[in-house]
Design an enzyme around this catalytic site. Structure first.
Site, mmCIF file in Angstrom:
data_model
loop_
_atom_site.group_PDB
_atom_site.id
_atom_site.type_symbol
_atom_site.label_atom_id
_atom_site.label_comp_id
_atom_site.label_asym_id
_atom_site.label_seq_id
_atom_site.Cartn_x
_atom_site.Cartn_y
_atom_site.Cartn_z
ATOM 1 N N GLY A 59 0.820 -1.201 0.000
ATOM 2 C CA GLY A 59 0.000 0.000 0.000
ATOM 3 C C GLY A 59 0.856 1.253 0.000
ATOM 4 N N CYS A 86 5.322 -6.128 1.705
ATOM 5 C CA CYS A 86 5.730 -4.719 1.643
ATOM 6 C C CYS A 86 5.088 -3.926 2.788
ATOM 7 C CB CYS A 86 5.394 -4.136 0.271
ATOM 8 S SG CYS A 86 6.246 -2.582 -0.072
ATOM 9 N N TYR A 87 4.093 -3.058 2.510
ATOM 10 C CA TYR A 87 3.408 -2.378 3.608
ATOM 11 C C TYR A 87 2.826 -3.389 4.581
ATOM 12 C CZ TYR A 87 0.135 0.658 6.121
ATOM 13 O OH TYR A 87 -0.546 1.335 7.100
ATOM 14 N N HIS A 182 7.701 -7.607 -3.479
ATOM 15 C CA HIS A 182 6.399 -7.993 -4.028
ATOM 16 C C HIS A 182 6.531 -9.315 -4.784
ATOM 17 C CE1 HIS A 182 3.955 -4.355 -3.251
ATOM 18 N NE2 HIS A 182 5.139 -3.743 -3.261
ATOM 19 N N GLU A 184 4.165 -11.068 -5.928
ATOM 20 C CA GLU A 184 3.064 -11.250 -6.870
ATOM 21 C C GLU A 184 3.380 -10.762 -8.275
ATOM 22 O OE1 GLU A 184 2.111 -7.471 -4.479
ATOM 23 O OE2 GLU A 184 3.083 -9.404 -4.196
ATOM 24 N N ASP A 239 -14.565 -11.672 -23.831
ATOM 25 C CA ASP A 239 -15.226 -11.309 -22.576
ATOM 26 C C ASP A 239 -16.745 -11.363 -22.697
ATOM 27 O OD1 ASP A 239 -12.602 -10.802 -21.939
ATOM 28 O OD2 ASP A 239 -12.777 -8.632 -22.215
ATOM 29 N N LYS A 381 -8.036 -11.834 -17.958
ATOM 30 C CA LYS A 381 -8.333 -12.385 -19.282
ATOM 31 C C LYS A 381 -8.031 -13.873 -19.370
ATOM 32 C CE LYS A 381 -9.045 -10.211 -22.680
ATOM 33 N NZ LYS A 381 -10.267 -9.790 -23.399
#
Length: 525
Positions: A59, A86-87, A182, A184, A239, A381
């Site tokens: 964050g 992180c945060y 991070h 991710e 989509d 997606k």
């Protein structure tokens, strides 16, 4: 979409722009998770949700700010594993008795390398090759100005980086883990392994699949819609196609699709869409052929924003006109995806910063007085494609490259004419045919031709030509939010340019676009 039959992981969002990537990593491991903003997670929520594990996101705040985002105190008493990112690491230390500071030359932004201080804990399984010993290191992605200066009681250091002495930390007794980087993001190559280790330590079975998502989505659609009618704006892209088939499976002929053909589609696209949905799926479908209306309104228009606004306004008007033919519809279905949402407003009302507005996030329902049905809103997606396969859509539709709502209008910089659109359709068809013939289609996120607002001198058959120049674009991407150009061979580009010039009347020069995103965008306009 809460799945009561599955173990659940709670992601508490502190405002990172990449929080949803955490969920994506976990979904790849078949772990069911939900993201909820910190300011909506209280003690009652924790008891009701009953997570098997918790992850704190990154964050933009500092833990020492007044009114800084904080987790509920009871989260540390749940007795479940917690991972801070992180945060999320900093807020764990702050809440549990450590200390966080700003400045002092310990900020890190971008690529960094972590070296291990202790490789024995299972959270680091597969991260550092044991044979490398003290020389082992692994690339991570940092984005922090503050740093942990004192660990909370019970925590130990397992990895350091040049500017983060507590890059990897853990309290093994309480199963609390915290990292400054991070895991991710794509730039932490072994980030997925860290999440895999964490969910194994937490005891997740990894049994949440797209089949489960499909069942829960169908139940949720039925609960939301009841016996009301639903209209769906069908473009023929991945989509809206997946959304339409999913909703049709849930409520049958209560759904009517409206396919607006604005005259800016690819070669043969309208026929393919109508055949597939009206004939193959036997769905109620209104084919609104409005090419003359759109192209008439775009005549003489060259400004890209005016193009988009003109197309958007006409689309709403035309869609509303044909939607009234349904009679009594109370819901509008859209194929909104998470990248649409994250660029427009933070997920679930969380604290992340708005980046930009998006064309299909809000707007139309307010004018039409309809409620939204958006069953794909929490998916990326690639997850939508997986759901499409689960629903049995043809591979030719599931694997299609993204196609923008304004269609060929934004691949025709400058004034739009029917002549230029015809040239563009034919050239794009040759280009895509070349890509397919060389077996490259599935390696590319998106590829298309664009006709440039210029003519150049050429020579064909000993005669002078003065025809249009064409640009070819092809990019690789994971989620469409960043992209790089596809590295075609010169042989491929030469062969493709030759085919286009020989087969498409009106083109005598071909360029290839080597721009990444950023600084460019995927589309030209």
């Amino acid at each position: 979409m809460t799945q009561d039959a599955h173990d659940r992981l709670l992601i508490i969002d502190f405002g990172s722009q990449v929080t949803q990537l955490i969920a994506r990593r976990l979904r790849e491991l078949n772990v069911y998770c939900e993201i909820h903003p910190y300011n909506r997670v209280d003690e009652g929520f924790l008891q009701a949700f009953a997570p098997k594990a918790v992850i704190f996101s990154g964050g933009p705040a500092s833990v020492y700010w007044e009114n800084a985002p904080m987790p509920p105190k009871g989260v540390f008493d749940l007795g479940v594993p917690i991972l801070g990112i992180c945060y999320g690491q900093q807020v764990m230390m702050h809440c549990l008795g450590g200390h966080v500071e700003g400045g002092h030359g310990t900020a890190e932004f971008g690529r960094a390398y972590v070296t291990p201080t202790d490789q024995t804990h299972p959270i680091l399984a597969g991260w550092f090759p044991p044979e490398d010993g003290p020389q082992a290191r692994e690339q991570v992605w940092m984005s922090h100005g503050d740093h942990v200066s004192k660990l909370a009681p019970g925590f130990r250091v397992y990895g350091t980086s040049p500017n983060a002495p507590f890059a990897i930390t853990a309290d093994p007794a309480r199963h609390f883990y915290a990292v400054q980087f991070h895991p991710e993001v794509h730039h932490t190559p072994k980030g997925g392994r860290l999440y895999e280790n964490f969910v194994k330590l937490a005891g997740f079975k990894g049994d949440w699949t797209m089949g489960a998502y499909r069942e829960e989505a169908i139940r949720k659609i039925r609960d939301q819609v009841g016996d009301a009618k639903v209209i769906c704006g069908l473009s023929g892209g991945v989509d809206s196609s997946v959304a339409a088939v999913l909703i049709h499976e849930a409520i049958g002929d209560q759904l009517t699709c409206v396919f607006v053909d604005h005259g800016l589609l690819r070669l043969g696209e309208a026929e393919q869409v109508v055949t597939m949905f009206r004939d193959h799926y036997n769905m109620p479908l209104i084919h609104a052929d409005e090419a003359d209306l759109f192209l008439g309104a775009l005549e003489g228009v060259s400004d890209p924003e005016v193009k988009r606004k003109t197309i958007g306004k006409l689309f709403i008007d035309v869609f509303q006109k044909h939607a009234t033919e349904v009679g009594g519809a109370k819901f509008l279905a859209q194929g909104t995806l998470y990248p649409d949402v994250i660029e427009s407003v933070s997920f679930s009302g969380g604290p992340s910063v708005t980046i930009k507005s998006h064309h299909n996030v809000g707007g139309l329902p307010e004018k039409m007085g309809l409620k939204l049905v958006e069953p794909l809103r929490e998916l990326f997606k690639d997850e939508v494609r997986a759901l499409g396969r689960e629903l049995g859509l043809p591979a030719s539709f599931i694997g299609r490259h993204p196609f923008p709502g304004p269609g060929l209008a934004i691949r025709c910089p400058g004034e739009i004419t029917r002549e230029k659109l015809d040239i563009l359709r034919q050239a794009d068809a040759v280009y895509i045919d070349q890509i397919r013939k060389h077996g490259l289609y599935d390696d590319i996120w998106q590829a298309f031709a664009a006709i440039l607002p210029m003519k150049t001198v050429g020579v064909m058959g000993d005669g002078r030509t003065y025809d249009y120049a064409l640009a070819l674009r092809a990019v690789t991407s994971v989620d469409g939010m960043t992209a790089d150009y596809y590295p075609f061979t010169h042989d491929f580009l030469g062969e493709t340019a030759t085919r286009i010039i020989n087969e498409v009347k009106g083109v005598n020069r071909v360029f290839y676009d080597c721009t990444s995103k950023p600084p460019g965008t995927i589309e030209l306009e």
